[in-house]
Structures are given as C-alpha cells and as structure tokens.
Write an enzyme that holds these catalytic residues in place. Structure first.
Site, PDB file in Angstrom:
ATOM      1  N   VAL A 180      44.881  14.923  33.411  1.00 12.32           N
ATOM      2  CA  VAL A 180      46.129  15.720  33.909  1.00 12.32           C
ATOM      3  C   VAL A 180      47.475  14.730  33.687  1.00 12.32           C
ATOM      4  CG1 VAL A 180      46.314  13.651  36.081  1.00 12.32           C
ATOM      5  CG2 VAL A 180      47.192  16.167  36.272  1.00 12.32           C
ATOM      6  N   SER A 181      47.588  13.586  32.716  1.00  9.22           N
ATOM      7  CA  SER A 181      48.555  13.032  32.718  1.00  9.22           C
ATOM      8  C   SER A 181      48.677  13.044  30.540  1.00  9.22           C
ATOM      9  CB  SER A 181      48.616  11.526  32.701  1.00  9.22           C
ATOM     10  OG  SER A 181      49.456  10.895  31.453  1.00  9.22           O
TER      11      SER A 181
END
EC number: 2.5.1.18
Length: 225
Positions: free
Chosen positions: A12-13
């Site tokens: 997600v990063s």
C-alpha cells in the site's frame, strides 16, 4: 564489513516500492560487502495504529506536500508510470498475507512477487485487495494450483498470525511507517532507519564506501542518477 538489512514493506506504500527497487539495484554490491537483505511483509495499517501515526493523506499539509514529493520520487527511482489509483487506499491485509505465505513456501519468489504486486497496483491500477485481481497478479509467477494454494494459505490463521507477529516486530523496533529498516552492522549493533531516502545513512552505519551527492560547478554536464 558485513551486516544485515531487514526491510519491512507493505504494497500500500509507494515508498516501499521505491525502497525495494533501490535495494534490488544495489543487491550485488551489498553482497560483495557481505551485507544480507531480508524482505519482510508487514501490515502498514497496524503499524500506524500501533505507533499512533496518521497516513499523510489524512493531514492537509502532508497531503499537499506529497504531490510534489511523489513526482520527485518517481523521477529519481525511475518509475514515472506510478499513479495513485482511484480506489486508494486499500486494506492491504490480503496481499500482505499472501506475501507472508509466499515468504514461507516460495522464498526465492518473494521479491519478484512483491515487485509484481507493487506494479499491479501502482502502475496498472489493479485493486489487489480483491481476490481475483490478486490471483491475476500472482499468476505471473505461480501456476494456477500454486496461486490457489497461496490465496487459501493467506486466509489461514497461521499466516494471519505470522503477518501480525512481523508487524509487531517492526513496532517493537520503533516503526511508525513503511519502508522501515532494521540494520545490523558487522559489530552486531542494530539501528532503525525510515524511508526510501536514508540509504546513505545506512551505508555509513554499515561502514561501506559510498559517494555523497555532489553539486557541480556551472557549465558542467548534469549528472545522471
């Protein structure tokens, strides 16, 4: 010299993506200095909750700055195609649990799978929190039967607990975001590092030879990254 870099990442990063790309770019050089790399899937949402941190997009000033920083990072790390998908953020538990299973059963494919999932989300715009799209991305590296086993394994308590344990390990080492690093030097001393722009500090801590950023005089050709 010698040492170890333990790298805690979540798909997600995007900065986790940059960090993994940079480590892979330098893997052979690090190996020549007897520095090992270990890639560890964690749940960034759990790190944020456990540390009391807030995602940058929830704070107006950070969100505004991120529009500039994101463009700079894409250029620096050589991935101009990255774009924030319309469905962002995702609940990254499904892909992170799948990667935890892969780490246990297909260790040699963990990094290729991680990179493919990053690309599927951040370049192709696929919501890999959805089982069908996660399976589609994993099929690049795994047979249909292997992919099925990975998705089934990701829902088993053993791998849920393993992801939770690694997330807690990162928290115990001071993590408040991703990418998070725990670096151990040749003397056995460990220190934390955060972000995709602290590698020069890591090299210094590990006692590795490295070149600092150098500003060139007027008239000289612009250096390539």
């Amino acid at each position: 010299m010698g040492g170890k870099i333990e790298c805690y990442l979540d798909v997600v990063s995007p900065y986790s993506y940059y960090a993994l790309l940079y480590l892979e770019k330098n893997r052979e050089v690090l190996k020549s200095h007897d520095v090992d790399i270990e890639i560890i899937p964690v749940f960034l949402g759990g790190i944020n909750v456990g540390s009391g941190n807030k995602p940058p997009w929830t704070l107006p000033a950070k969100a505004k700055y991120s529009t500039y920083d994101s463009e700079r990072a894409k250029k620096y790390f050589g991935v101009p195609g990255i774009k924030t998908p319309s469905f962002f953020p995702i609940l990254s538990l499904p892909p992170q649990r799948a990667l935890t299973y892969i780490r246990a059963h297909h260790a040699s494919l963990l990094i290729p799978a991680f990179l493919t999932l990053f690309s599927a989300m951040w370049i192709d715009g696929h919501d890999i929190s959805k089982p069908d799209l996660l399976a589609q991305a994993l099929s690049v590296h795994f047979s249909p039967n292997e992919t099925k086993a990975i998705l089934e394994g990701a829902s088993q308590q053993q791998y849920k607990q393993e992801l939770s344990a690694k997330t807690q390990e990162a928290l115990d080492r001071g993590a408040f975001g991703c990418p998070w690093f725990w670096v151990t030097n040749a003397a056995g001393v460990g220190e934390p590092f955060f972000g995709s722009d602290r590698f020069h500090f890591m090299w210094e801590f590990l006692g590795l030879p490295w070149k600092a950023v150098e500003l060139l005089p007027s008239g000289q050709a612009k250096a390539k990254i």
